[in-house]
Design an enzyme around this catalytic site. Structure first.
Site, short mmCIF file in Angstrom:
data_model
loop_
_atom_site.label_atom_id
_atom_site.label_comp_id
_atom_site.label_asym_id
_atom_site.label_seq_id
_atom_site.Cartn_x
_atom_site.Cartn_y
_atom_site.Cartn_z
N ASP A 1 -6.35 -6.06 -2.55
CA ASP A 1 -4.95 -6.46 -2.69
C ASP A 1 -4.79 -7.55 -3.74
O ASP A 1 -3.81 -7.57 -4.48
CB ASP A 1 -4.39 -6.93 -1.34
CG ASP A 1 -4.14 -5.77 -0.38
OD1 ASP A 1 -4.16 -4.60 -0.81
OD2 ASP A 1 -3.94 -6.04 0.83
N HIS B 1 0.82 -1.20 0.00
CA HIS B 1 0.00 0.00 0.00
C HIS B 1 0.86 1.26 0.00
O HIS B 1 1.95 1.27 0.58
CB HIS B 1 -0.89 0.04 1.25
CG HIS B 1 -1.82 -1.13 1.36
ND1 HIS B 1 -2.35 -1.52 2.56
CD2 HIS B 1 -2.31 -1.99 0.44
CE1 HIS B 1 -3.14 -2.57 2.38
NE2 HIS B 1 -3.12 -2.88 1.10
N TYR C 1 1.11 1.29 13.79
CA TYR C 1 1.95 2.18 13.00
C TYR C 1 1.44 3.60 13.05
O TYR C 1 0.25 3.86 13.07
CB TYR C 1 2.14 1.68 11.57
CG TYR C 1 0.89 1.38 10.77
CD1 TYR C 1 0.42 2.29 9.84
CD2 TYR C 1 0.22 0.19 10.94
CE1 TYR C 1 -0.70 2.01 9.09
CE2 TYR C 1 -0.90 -0.10 10.19
CZ TYR C 1 -1.36 0.82 9.26
OH TYR C 1 -2.49 0.55 8.52
N LYS D 1 5.75 5.95 7.57
CA LYS D 1 5.17 5.08 8.59
C LYS D 1 6.24 4.54 9.52
O LYS D 1 7.31 4.12 9.06
CB LYS D 1 4.45 3.89 7.94
CG LYS D 1 3.28 4.27 7.07
CD LYS D 1 2.66 3.04 6.41
CE LYS D 1 1.49 3.44 5.52
NZ LYS D 1 0.94 2.26 4.82
#
Length: 181
Positions: free
Chosen positions: A168, A62, A131, A71
């Site tokens: 995905d 992603h 995250y 991140k």
């Protein structure tokens, strides 16, 4: 906190200082001054996320194009194989990846900077990934990349087919994906 660059120098593994005693342990998972001191980066996080996933769940690859997110990722429970892919067409490392095992036991964190795709697969029975992100999630800017793109060649450490979301599973290969300049 210690930071070590990976094969992709902008992606870093962070090891927080842990203070164990007979009761358990204490660790500081985020400190802006310490992060800046060991990485040379000054980042501002605006959102914290958590996902719980079962074994063989693969989330990613992603990224967000117009609102890119840096991140800082860690596994609070369980073990994951965490991946960053350089998606900056102007980079000498374009299309290259690095993978790091993150677990509740090793307490490591991975810094995935803007311009990189992010993914992970769960190696334990389940895992909670936490995250922090440097920009907000914007679904209209979100993009995906095929987890099994042969051009990238991520060596996922799994024996079975991963469990994927429908989005995905339909992600394009690098050759057809929108990427960073």
């Amino acid at each position: 906190m210690k930071a070590e660059p990976t094969y992709l120098p902008e992606v870093m593994v962070l090891d927080p200082k842990v203070f164990p005693d007979e009761r358990g342990y204490f660790m500081e998972t985020w400190n802006a001054r310490s992060f800046s001191a060991v990485t040379g980066l000054d980042v501002c996080f605006v959102q914290d996320n958590q996902s719980r996933s079962a074994k063989n769940v693969l989330r990613g690859v992603h990224y967000q194009l117009d609102k890119p997110q840096g991140k800082l990722v860690r596994a609070a429970t369980g073990t994951v194989f965490n991946v960053a892919v350089d998606l900056r067409r102007s980079s000498p490392n374009f299309g290259k990846w690095v993978g790091v095992e993150l677990s509740a036991d090793n307490r490591r964190q991975l810094w995935v900077p803007c311009g990189f795709g992010h993914a992970f697969v769960v190696l334990s029975d389940f895992a909670d990934c936490l995250y922090k992100t440097t920009d907000y999630w914007c679904p209209q800017h979100e993009r995906r990349l095929a987890w099994n793109d042969a051009q990238i060649g991520i060596a996922w450490p799994i024996d079975a087919a991963p469990i994927l979301s429908a989005k995905d599973a339909a992600a394009p290969n690098l050759a057809a994906a929108e990427v960073f300049p």
